[in-house]
Design a protein around this motif. Structure first.
Motif, PDB file in Angstrom:
ATOM      1  N   ARG A 102       0.807  -1.224   0.000  1.00 46.64           N
ATOM      2  CA  ARG A 102       0.000   0.000   0.000  1.00 46.64           C
ATOM      3  C   ARG A 102       0.842   1.277   0.000  1.00 46.64           C
ATOM      4  O   ARG A 102       0.323   2.355  -0.304  1.00 46.64           O
ATOM      5  CB  ARG A 102      -0.938   0.000   1.213  1.00 46.64           C
ATOM      6  CG  ARG A 102      -0.258   0.176   2.554  1.00 46.64           C
ATOM      7  CD  ARG A 102      -1.281   0.036   3.682  1.00 46.64           C
ATOM      8  NE  ARG A 102      -0.727   0.313   5.003  1.00 46.64           N
ATOM      9  CZ  ARG A 102      -0.064  -0.565   5.738  1.00 46.64           C
ATOM     10  NH1 ARG A 102       0.147  -1.792   5.256  1.00 46.64           N
ATOM     11  NH2 ARG A 102       0.388  -0.238   6.934  1.00 46.64           N
TER      12      ARG A 102
ATOM     13  N   GLN B 236       5.522  19.728   0.306  1.00 46.60           N
ATOM     14  CA  GLN B 236       4.499  19.753   1.346  1.00 46.60           C
ATOM     15  C   GLN B 236       4.740  20.857   2.366  1.00 46.60           C
ATOM     16  O   GLN B 236       3.788  21.444   2.879  1.00 46.60           O
ATOM     17  CB  GLN B 236       4.423  18.385   2.023  1.00 46.60           C
ATOM     18  CG  GLN B 236       3.895  17.305   1.089  1.00 46.60           C
ATOM     19  CD  GLN B 236       3.593  16.002   1.787  1.00 46.60           C
ATOM     20  OE1 GLN B 236       4.107  15.718   2.873  1.00 46.60           O
ATOM     21  NE2 GLN B 236       2.757  15.171   1.167  1.00 46.60           N
TER      22      GLN B 236
ATOM     23  N   ARG C  28       1.604  22.915   1.930  1.00 46.37           N
ATOM     24  CA  ARG C  28       0.654  22.396   2.911  1.00 46.37           C
ATOM     25  C   ARG C  28       0.931  22.923   4.323  1.00 46.37           C
ATOM     26  O   ARG C  28       0.001  23.316   5.025  1.00 46.37           O
ATOM     27  CB  ARG C  28       0.659  20.868   2.884  1.00 46.37           C
ATOM     28  CG  ARG C  28       0.311  20.333   1.476  1.00 46.37           C
ATOM     29  CD  ARG C  28      -0.125  18.889   1.501  1.00 46.37           C
ATOM     30  NE  ARG C  28      -0.386  18.402   0.134  1.00 46.37           N
ATOM     31  CZ  ARG C  28      -1.494  18.643  -0.545  1.00 46.37           C
ATOM     32  NH1 ARG C  28      -2.462  19.372  -0.015  1.00 46.37           N
ATOM     33  NH2 ARG C  28      -1.650  18.163  -1.778  1.00 46.37           N
TER      34      ARG C  28
ATOM     35  N   ASN D 104       5.201  11.987   5.913  1.00 41.52           N
ATOM     36  CA  ASN D 104       4.510  10.787   6.386  1.00 41.52           C
ATOM     37  C   ASN D 104       3.912  10.044   5.197  1.00 41.52           C
ATOM     38  O   ASN D 104       3.014  10.558   4.520  1.00 41.52           O
ATOM     39  CB  ASN D 104       3.413  11.182   7.380  1.00 41.52           C
ATOM     40  CG  ASN D 104       2.631  10.000   7.912  1.00 41.52           C
ATOM     41  OD1 ASN D 104       2.946   8.837   7.627  1.00 41.52           O
ATOM     42  ND2 ASN D 104       1.593  10.283   8.688  1.00 41.52           N
ATOM     43  N   ARG D 105       4.393   8.837   4.950  1.00 40.45           N
ATOM     44  CA  ARG D 105       3.915   8.090   3.776  1.00 40.45           C
ATOM     45  C   ARG D 105       2.463   7.653   3.911  1.00 40.45           C
ATOM     46  O   ARG D 105       1.819   7.312   2.923  1.00 40.45           O
ATOM     47  CB  ARG D 105       4.801   6.874   3.518  1.00 40.45           C
ATOM     48  CG  ARG D 105       4.726   5.790   4.585  1.00 40.45           C
ATOM     49  CD  ARG D 105       5.700   4.666   4.282  1.00 40.45           C
ATOM     50  NE  ARG D 105       5.585   3.574   5.249  1.00 40.45           N
ATOM     51  CZ  ARG D 105       6.332   2.480   5.203  1.00 40.45           C
ATOM     52  NH1 ARG D 105       7.251   2.332   4.259  1.00 40.45           N
ATOM     53  NH2 ARG D 105       6.178   1.514   6.103  1.00 40.45           N
ATOM     54  N   ALA D 106       1.930   7.650   5.141  1.00 36.23           N
ATOM     55  CA  ALA D 106       0.534   7.273   5.354  1.00 36.23           C
ATOM     56  C   ALA D 106      -0.419   8.448   5.181  1.00 36.23           C
ATOM     57  O   ALA D 106      -1.638   8.269   5.188  1.00 36.23           O
ATOM     58  CB  ALA D 106       0.361   6.670   6.742  1.00 36.23           C
ATOM     59  N   SER D 107       0.122   9.641   5.012  1.00 32.65           N
ATOM     60  CA  SER D 107      -0.716  10.816   4.790  1.00 32.65           C
ATOM     61  C   SER D 107      -1.499  10.681   3.487  1.00 32.65           C
ATOM     62  O   SER D 107      -1.007  10.136   2.495  1.00 32.65           O
ATOM     63  CB  SER D 107       0.167  12.070   4.740  1.00 32.65           C
ATOM     64  OG  SER D 107      -0.497  13.139   4.114  1.00 32.65           O
ATOM     65  N   LYS D 108      -2.711  11.223   3.484  1.00 29.62           N
ATOM     66  CA  LYS D 108      -3.532  11.166   2.271  1.00 29.62           C
ATOM     67  C   LYS D 108      -2.918  11.968   1.131  1.00 29.62           C
ATOM     68  O   LYS D 108      -3.268  11.774  -0.038  1.00 29.62           O
ATOM     69  CB  LYS D 108      -4.941  11.667   2.560  1.00 29.62           C
ATOM     70  CG  LYS D 108      -5.020  13.148   2.926  1.00 29.62           C
ATOM     71  CD  LYS D 108      -6.459  13.581   3.188  1.00 29.62           C
ATOM     72  CE  LYS D 108      -6.546  15.060   3.535  1.00 29.62           C
ATOM     73  NZ  LYS D 108      -7.951  15.481   3.791  1.00 29.62           N
ATOM     74  N   HIS D 109      -1.989  12.870   1.463  1.00 28.40           N
ATOM     75  CA  HIS D 109      -1.380  13.717   0.436  1.00 28.40           C
ATOM     76  C   HIS D 109      -0.098  13.122  -0.154  1.00 28.40           C
ATOM     77  O   HIS D 109       0.345  13.573  -1.216  1.00 28.40           O
ATOM     78  CB  HIS D 109      -1.047  15.103   1.011  1.00 28.40           C
ATOM     79  CG  HIS D 109      -2.232  15.867   1.501  1.00 28.40           C
ATOM     80  ND1 HIS D 109      -3.269  16.241   0.669  1.00 28.40           N
ATOM     81  CD2 HIS D 109      -2.554  16.324   2.739  1.00 28.40           C
ATOM     82  CE1 HIS D 109      -4.171  16.904   1.372  1.00 28.40           C
ATOM     83  NE2 HIS D 109      -3.765  16.958   2.617  1.00 28.40           N
TER      84      HIS D 109
ATOM     85  N   MET E 185       1.023  10.189  -1.577  1.00 32.52           N
ATOM     86  CA  MET E 185       1.049   9.557  -2.897  1.00 32.52           C
ATOM     87  C   MET E 185       0.689  10.532  -4.022  1.00 32.52           C
ATOM     88  O   MET E 185       1.408  10.587  -5.031  1.00 32.52           O
ATOM     89  CB  MET E 185       0.153   8.328  -2.918  1.00 32.52           C
ATOM     90  CG  MET E 185       0.740   7.137  -2.205  1.00 32.52           C
ATOM     91  SD  MET E 185      -0.204   5.630  -2.522  1.00 32.52           S
ATOM     92  CE  MET E 185       0.812   4.423  -1.660  1.00 32.52           C
ATOM     93  N   PRO E 186      -0.389  11.310  -3.909  1.00 29.32           N
ATOM     94  CA  PRO E 186      -0.689  12.246  -5.001  1.00 29.32           C
ATOM     95  C   PRO E 186       0.379  13.327  -5.174  1.00 29.32           C
ATOM     96  O   PRO E 186       0.661  13.729  -6.309  1.00 29.32           O
ATOM     97  CB  PRO E 186      -2.038  12.851  -4.613  1.00 29.32           C
ATOM     98  CG  PRO E 186      -2.239  12.527  -3.177  1.00 29.32           C
ATOM     99  CD  PRO E 186      -1.489  11.269  -2.922  1.00 29.32           C
ATOM    100  N   ASP E 187       0.991  13.771  -4.088  1.00 32.85           N
ATOM    101  CA  ASP E 187       2.044  14.778  -4.212  1.00 32.85           C
ATOM    102  C   ASP E 187       3.270  14.201  -4.914  1.00 32.85           C
ATOM    103  O   ASP E 187       3.868  14.844  -5.784  1.00 32.85           O
ATOM    104  CB  ASP E 187       2.434  15.322  -2.834  1.00 32.85           C
ATOM    105  CG  ASP E 187       1.357  16.208  -2.231  1.00 32.85           C
ATOM    106  OD1 ASP E 187       0.409  16.579  -2.956  1.00 32.85           O
ATOM    107  OD2 ASP E 187       1.456  16.527  -1.029  1.00 32.85           O
TER     108      ASP E 187
END
Length: 332
Positions: free
Chosen positions: A106, A132, A136, A276-281, A283-285
């Motif tokens: 994942r 980010q 962000r 943080n690789r688990a952040s929702k941002h 993968m798209p970033d």
């Protein structure tokens, strides 16, 4: 089980505590994918882990390697998103400086065809961090003014490029020998070896954001050049990495940084950023940056490239003020 060659921090200390070791890696468990690593990076986090000063890190012996690009070798049970031979990237934090690594499916991000994998690995940590923090954490806008410590470094250079893309005014510190090149890139550089930048930025009325990977007393200096409404983004405690000083505790420094938010009437804010690789941002970033790389919209400077067996030299190069950009490790 498969033989696996990797970097090992045998105990905390200087570059001599780095070694190349061989052991065996098992087949990937359910939900994980085994990747044959092509490239990793050597960054401040690796150096701090070697010194034993990275916050909440594993104990030695350990294998560093915060990011990788490589090819899928074997899928574990339940994994079908990628096929053997597909090129993927991952933010790993540990164990990336090894020929083989098992990673949760994942967290793997496909590297598009046409994107140079050697450059793509730099985006995973250094450029996602810069993107980010800029968009962000600080939410910097066109026409604003920022200050970047270490303009010629991996993350500093990425901040410069990304900020100029959106029309932001960029100031920062760097070695005097690099000022000419940085001016050509659109920055206003100051010599990092003195504190003239503090008075100069205060005379200009301060900045909207400061990005500081140094920590310790540098956080106090950075805070002093913020204008009202500005934000200080700390993202490292690397000041110790450039000196032979005895390691100091970092958690109290971060707490002091965040405590400045209690002085709300100053109009200034502080934060400490960690990717943080688990952040929702995440993968798209990263996918966006991969597309920019493929399209030639961004240029990624490389300070040096080393083979896996030359890991000691790679760590020494990190503290060398010559060159600009990221340090890449060719693993296989």
């Amino acid at each position: 089980m498969t033989r696996n060659r990797k970097v090992l921090i045998t105990e905390f200390g200087d570059e001599e505590k780095l070694a190349i070791a061989e052991d065996e890696i098992s087949e990937p468990p359910a939900g994980q994918v085994q990747v044959a690593v092509e490239y990793s990076v050597v960054c401040g986090s690796d150096v701090n882990m070697r010194r034993g000063t990275y916050p909440f890190q594993k104990k030695a012996p350990l294998t560093p390697g915060y990011s990788i690009v490589g090819k899928v070798r074997v899928n574990g049970e339940g994994c079908a998103k990628f096929q053997a031979g597909d090129r993927v990237a991952c933010l790993t934090k540990y164990d990336g400086q090894a020929e083989l690594i098992n990673l949760p499916e994942r967290f793997l991000v496909p590297v598009p065809d046409g994107a140079d994998p050697k450059l793509a690995v730099v985006l995973v940590l250094d450029w996602v961090t810069a993107y980010q923090m800029l968009h962000r954490a600080a939410q910097v806008k066109s026409g604003q003014r920022i200050f970047v410590h270490g303009l010629s470094g991996a993350v500093g250079g990425a901040l410069l490029t990304l900020a100029k893309l959106q029309g932001t005014e960029v100031f920062g510190t760097a070695s005097a020998r690099k000022h000419g090149a940085l001016r050509q890139l659109g920055a206003v550089p100051f010599d990092y070896s003195n504190k003239a930048w503090i008075g100069a930025m205060q005379e200009l009325g301060g900045v909207d954001a400061v990005f500081d990977p140094l920590g310790f007393e540098s956080f106090d200096e950075s805070y002093s050049i913020l204008r009202k409404g500005g934000i200080l983004v700390g993202y490292g405690m690397n000041l110790q990495s450039f000196s032979k000083a005895n390691p100091a505790a970092v958690v109290p420094i971060v707490l002091k940084l965040l405590a400045r938010n209690l002085v709300f009437w100053s109009g200034k804010r502080t934060t400490f950023f960690g990717v943080n690789r688990a952040s929702k941002h995440f993968m798209p970033d990263l996918a966006l940056l991969f597309q920019w790389l493929k399209a030639g919209a961004i240029s990624i400077p490389i300070k040096a490239t080393f083979k896996l067996q030359d890991i000691k030299d790679a760590h020494r190069e990190y503290a060398n003020s010559a060159g600009m950009g990221s340090i890449i490790l060719e693993v296989s």
